[in-house]
Enzyme design. Structure first.
Site, PDB file in Angstrom:
ATOM      1  N   ASN A 156      60.570  61.452  43.049  1.00 44.29           N
ATOM      2  CA  ASN A 156      61.870  62.072  43.703  1.00 44.29           C
ATOM      3  C   ASN A 156      61.904  61.565  44.952  1.00 44.29           C
ATOM      4  O   ASN A 156      61.387  62.001  45.992  1.00 44.29           O
ATOM      5  CB  ASN A 156      61.959  63.568  43.999  1.00 44.29           C
ATOM      6  CG  ASN A 156      63.295  64.147  44.544  1.00 44.29           C
ATOM      7  OD1 ASN A 156      64.159  62.851  44.770  1.00 44.29           O
ATOM      8  ND2 ASN A 156      63.214  65.249  44.777  1.00 44.29           N
ATOM      9  N   TRP A 157      62.806  60.342  45.215  1.00 44.81           N
ATOM     10  CA  TRP A 157      62.881  59.630  46.380  1.00 44.81           C
ATOM     11  C   TRP A 157      63.780  60.149  47.308  1.00 44.81           C
ATOM     12  O   TRP A 157      63.893  59.931  48.658  1.00 44.81           O
ATOM     13  CB  TRP A 157      63.518  58.109  46.412  1.00 44.81           C
ATOM     14  CG  TRP A 157      62.461  57.183  45.495  1.00 44.81           C
ATOM     15  CD1 TRP A 157      61.242  57.294  45.033  1.00 44.81           C
ATOM     16  CD2 TRP A 157      62.806  55.649  45.261  1.00 44.81           C
ATOM     17  NE1 TRP A 157      60.530  56.128  44.268  1.00 44.81           N
ATOM     18  CE2 TRP A 157      61.806  55.155  44.515  1.00 44.81           C
ATOM     19  CE3 TRP A 157      63.632  55.131  45.466  1.00 44.81           C
ATOM     20  CZ2 TRP A 157      61.554  54.042  44.043  1.00 44.81           C
ATOM     21  CZ3 TRP A 157      63.798  53.587  44.933  1.00 44.81           C
ATOM     22  CH2 TRP A 157      62.607  53.286  44.309  1.00 44.81           C
ATOM     23  N   GLY A 192      56.978  68.954  50.932  1.00 39.77           N
ATOM     24  CA  GLY A 192      57.253  68.203  52.275  1.00 39.77           C
ATOM     25  C   GLY A 192      56.611  68.841  53.389  1.00 39.77           C
ATOM     26  O   GLY A 192      56.457  68.379  54.473  1.00 39.77           O
ATOM     27  N   GLY A 221      57.604  64.111  45.550  1.00 39.91           N
ATOM     28  CA  GLY A 221      58.754  63.650  46.845  1.00 39.91           C
ATOM     29  C   GLY A 221      57.859  62.430  47.629  1.00 39.91           C
ATOM     30  O   GLY A 221      57.901  61.257  47.202  1.00 39.91           O
ATOM     31  N   GLY A 222      57.667  62.861  48.806  1.00 37.51           N
ATOM     32  CA  GLY A 222      57.045  61.770  49.760  1.00 37.51           C
ATOM     33  C   GLY A 222      56.198  60.681  49.445  1.00 37.51           C
ATOM     34  O   GLY A 222      56.466  59.796  49.676  1.00 37.51           O
ATOM     35  N   SER A 238      54.038  68.595  47.718  1.00 41.80           N
ATOM     36  CA  SER A 238      53.004  68.101  48.534  1.00 41.80           C
ATOM     37  C   SER A 238      51.790  67.393  47.431  1.00 41.80           C
ATOM     38  O   SER A 238      50.358  67.432  47.743  1.00 41.80           O
ATOM     39  CB  SER A 238      52.343  69.121  49.539  1.00 41.80           C
ATOM     40  OG  SER A 238      53.234  69.291  50.460  1.00 41.80           O
ATOM     41  N   HIS A 281      67.143  71.198  42.210  1.00 46.01           N
ATOM     42  CA  HIS A 281      65.893  70.988  43.111  1.00 46.01           C
ATOM     43  C   HIS A 281      66.406  72.341  44.504  1.00 46.01           C
ATOM     44  O   HIS A 281      67.398  72.366  44.621  1.00 46.01           O
ATOM     45  CB  HIS A 281      66.080  69.595  43.681  1.00 46.01           C
ATOM     46  CG  HIS A 281      64.841  69.181  44.728  1.00 46.01           C
ATOM     47  ND1 HIS A 281      64.799  69.838  45.968  1.00 46.01           N
ATOM     48  CD2 HIS A 281      63.444  68.743  44.592  1.00 46.01           C
ATOM     49  CE1 HIS A 281      63.550  69.393  46.448  1.00 46.01           C
ATOM     50  NE2 HIS A 281      62.825  68.862  45.593  1.00 46.01           N
TER      51      HIS A 281
HETATM   52  P1  PGA Z   1      56.801  66.403  48.335  1.00 45.43           P
HETATM   53  O1  PGA Z   1      58.254  67.075  47.603  1.00 45.43           O
HETATM   54  O2  PGA Z   1      56.077  66.038  47.174  1.00 45.43           O
HETATM   55  O3  PGA Z   1      57.537  65.723  49.417  1.00 45.43           O
HETATM   56  O4  PGA Z   1      56.246  67.995  48.770  1.00 45.43           O
HETATM   57  C1  PGA Z   1      58.260  67.469  46.105  1.00 45.43           C
HETATM   58  C2  PGA Z   1      59.908  67.523  45.822  1.00 45.43           C
HETATM   59  O5  PGA Z   1      60.666  67.942  46.509  1.00 45.43           O
HETATM   60  O6  PGA Z   1      60.129  67.377  44.459  1.00 45.43           O
END
Ligand code: PGA
Length: 245
Positions: free
Chosen positions: A10-11, A176, A229-230, A208, A100
């Site tokens: 997920n960018w 995040g 995400g990140g 994370s 989300h």
């Molecule tokens: P993250 O985000 O890997 O940066 O914690 C995950 C997400 O929001 O799907």
């Protein structure tokens, strides 16, 4: 579980055209000539980058597919600024992330709205990745399971099948933040979600996930993939995560 594990990136709202093209090309280069991970890989760029990303993947590495990060519940109409599920399908998407926590928290999206969007996604031939997860306060109050079960009941439409619906458990406090849920907490919540959803539905963990923790998370019972995400913005790290499957 016969379906391959699902590794979804997920960018979020990140990326302009040139850097994003380079990112997808770097991922395709990492994948080329190597044994494929035993996983399905989905990239969910912002709307503006979907067409380009689908094009690069088609030319370079067609086993990675694309998804959107949200869609409207209507197929078309007077909804300024929105994007519909048929539009995503038209661009070549196979998936769409729905509900989300950033949409739920920052846009006030309710589970009923998520369910309506999932109906639209299914009608357009997209699989919905429906996100659920408790806040830190809810977990602290001992309500994590209750909150997640309520979100599941209200967000999943009656036409959901293991083929058109994936559940992503993302504790809000782990997104995040670098704070990953403990392996025991992930296992416990995934067992609860599995009991509700039945066997073939794929259940992802998100929050994370990084190259250095993906393999152990992916080996937990009832974890059928991850929503990243990140770390999905870094091709090497995202590829390492996919290798963890
Ligand atoms: P993250 O985000 O890997 O940066 O914690 C995950 C997400 O929001 O799907």
């Amino acid at each position: 579980m016969n379906m391959p594990k699902l590794i979804a990136g997920n960018w979020k709202m990140n990326g302009l055209a040139a850097e994003s093209r380079a990112r997808v090309e770097a991922l395709a280069a990492l994948a080329e000539g190597r044994p494929l991970p035993r996983a399905e890989i989905v990239l969910c760029p912002p709307f503006t980058l979907i067409q380009q990303t689908v094009g690069v993947l088609k030319g370079a590495f067609s086993l990675i597919t694309c998804g959107g990060q949200d869609c409207h519940a209507s197929p078309s109409g007077a909804f300024t600024g929105n994007i519909s599920a048929p539009m995503l399908k038209d661009l070549g998407c196979e998936y769409v992330i729905l509900g989300h926590s950033e949409r739920r928290q920052l846009h006030g999206e309710t589970s009923a709205q998520v369910a309506a969007k999932a109906v639209a996604a299914h009608a357009a031939g997209l699989a919905a990745i429906i996100c659920v997860g408790e806040t830190e306060a809810e977990r602290g109050a001992g309500k994590a399971e209750e909150v997640v079960l309520a979100q599941l009941s209200d967000s999943i439409p009656s036409g959901a099948t293991p083929g058109n619906t994936v559940i992503a458990y993302e504790p809000v406090w782990a997104i995040g933040t670098g704070k990953v849920a403990s392996l025991d907490d992930i296992a416990a919540m995934h067992a609860v979600i599995r009991a509700k959803m039945g066997v073939p539905t794929r259940l992802l963990y998100g929050g994370s996930v990084k190259g250095n923790n993906a393999a152990e998370i992916l080996s937990i019972a009832n974890v059928d993939g991850v929503l990243v995400g990140g770390a999905s913005l870094n091709p090497e790290e995202f590829w390492t995560i996919a290798q963890g499957a």
